[in-house]
Design a protein around this motif. Sequence first.
Motif, PDB file in Angstrom:
ATOM      1  N   ASN A   1       0.818  -0.873   0.154  1.00  0.00           N
ATOM      2  CA  ASN A   1      -0.376   0.000  -0.111  1.00  0.00           C
ATOM      3  C   ASN A   1       0.788   1.192   0.122  1.00  0.00           C
ATOM      4  O   ASN A   1       0.643   2.419   0.487  1.00  0.00           O
ATOM      5  N   ASN A   2       1.796   1.310  -0.523  1.00  0.00           N
ATOM      6  CA  ASN A   2       3.147   2.661  -0.615  1.00  0.00           C
ATOM      7  C   ASN A   2       3.798   2.839   0.624  1.00  0.00           C
ATOM      8  O   ASN A   2       3.536   4.144  -0.187  1.00  0.00           O
ATOM      9  N   LYS A   3       3.623   2.554   1.184  1.00  0.00           N
ATOM     10  CA  LYS A   3       3.696   3.000   2.249  1.00  0.00           C
ATOM     11  C   LYS A   3       5.114   1.922   3.249  1.00  0.00           C
ATOM     12  O   LYS A   3       5.308   2.615   4.306  1.00  0.00           O
ATOM     13  N   THR A   4       4.594   0.591   3.538  1.00  0.00           N
ATOM     14  CA  THR A   4       5.262  -0.882   4.422  1.00  0.00           C
ATOM     15  C   THR A   4       6.112  -1.486   3.861  1.00  0.00           C
ATOM     16  O   THR A   4       5.293  -1.839   2.795  1.00  0.00           O
ATOM     17  N   SER A   5       6.769  -1.442   4.344  1.00  0.00           N
ATOM     18  CA  SER A   5       7.850  -2.191   3.662  1.00  0.00           C
ATOM     19  C   SER A   5       8.275  -3.546   4.402  1.00  0.00           C
ATOM     20  O   SER A   5       8.426  -3.373   5.389  1.00  0.00           O
ATOM     21  N   ILE A   6       8.384  -4.643   3.133  1.00  0.00           N
ATOM     22  CA  ILE A   6       8.138  -6.525   4.173  1.00  0.00           C
ATOM     23  C   ILE A   6       9.415  -6.749   2.907  1.00  0.00           C
ATOM     24  O   ILE A   6       9.946  -6.783   2.243  1.00  0.00           O
ATOM     25  N   TYR A   7      10.675  -7.112   4.242  1.00  0.00           N
ATOM     26  CA  TYR A   7      11.634  -8.363   4.088  1.00  0.00           C
ATOM     27  C   TYR A   7      11.436  -9.834   4.341  1.00  0.00           C
ATOM     28  O   TYR A   7      10.850  -9.607   5.106  1.00  0.00           O
ATOM     29  N   ILE A   8      11.364 -10.579   3.151  1.00  0.00           N
ATOM     30  CA  ILE A   8      11.233 -11.716   3.122  1.00  0.00           C
ATOM     31  C   ILE A   8      11.892 -12.945   3.271  1.00  0.00           C
ATOM     32  O   ILE A   8      12.770 -12.935   2.630  1.00  0.00           O
ATOM     33  N   LYS A   9      12.394 -13.586   4.545  1.00  0.00           N
ATOM     34  CA  LYS A   9      13.230 -14.560   4.177  1.00  0.00           C
ATOM     35  C   LYS A   9      12.427 -16.043   4.905  1.00  0.00           C
ATOM     36  O   LYS A   9      11.749 -16.392   5.160  1.00  0.00           O
ATOM     37  N   TYR A  10      12.726 -16.966   3.428  1.00  0.00           N
ATOM     38  CA  TYR A  10      12.455 -18.632   4.386  1.00  0.00           C
ATOM     39  C   TYR A  10      13.032 -19.869   4.634  1.00  0.00           C
ATOM     40  O   TYR A  10      14.367 -19.383   3.888  1.00  0.00           O
TER      41      TYR A  10
END
Lengths: 142, 142
Positions: free
Chosen positions: B36-45
């Motif tokens: 939503n143009n405001k929150t960043s997520i960094y994914i690791k698995y």
Amino acid sequence: MNNIDFFHGVVFSRIIDNSPNHIEKYGGNNSFYIINNKTSIYIKYSQKRISPWTFSFAKTHIEEINKVKNGFENIFIVLVCNDNGICCLNYQEFCTVISVESNDFPKWIKARRQKGEKYAVTGSDGKLTYKIGDSDFPQKIY
Amino acid sequence: MNNIDFFHGVVFSRIIDNSPNHIEKYGGNNSFYIINNKTSIYIKYSQKRISPWTFSFAKTHIEEINKVKNGFENIFIVLVCNDNGICCLNYQEFCTVISVESNDFPKWIKARRQKGEKYAVTGSDGKLTYKIGDSDFPQKIY
């Protein structure tokens, strides 16, 4: 987490890695999603390890697809062939292999693919004369 | 299709099944997404079958996280523990278990969970005094 989360998820990954998108669930059904407020997709997956992958369609599925189709510009049937790839059909292709008007159930679609080739698609009521590429998705839905 | 498509995908499924969202990749890196143009997520698995799940962070990862963090309201570190669940840390929690300033590498985060419980989170530089629930995600990122 359930298999459905992973198999729907891989569709979202392919869509999002291609371009920014607004995605939302549609209705109470677990298989319909709306892309950018205008295009609907219906996701089915098969966990079979090797070709061919078969997807069955009950009467309620066909009714839901037709109902959702009327509300949006486009509807695409997104068939996830385990981890092999995605075979995406537009509504016209869907109607070529499945007669949405006949009352013979269950109906089915089979996607068959040899290594390095595209998907040959047959259904309970017909077959496509050309093949569908895994790489056609997601560009095909725009 | 690759494992990364499925493991990033399951994160998108959880987000989208919860509410409509605009999602896009961020930068050339494969692990950052903007919600939503405001929150960043960094994914690791982690594909380990059983607890604990370990996630390693190279110097470049920490640098990227700090860089992205400065551009957005929030950043969350989303740790996918195979098909067990998701352990989502906010930046403060991330900094509790990993010192982003020290130069000891490799750094790591370990999520440990007994059946029916939440994730106990430890890292190379500290540990959380409380547990993180799988069901906290995705509400936590809003």
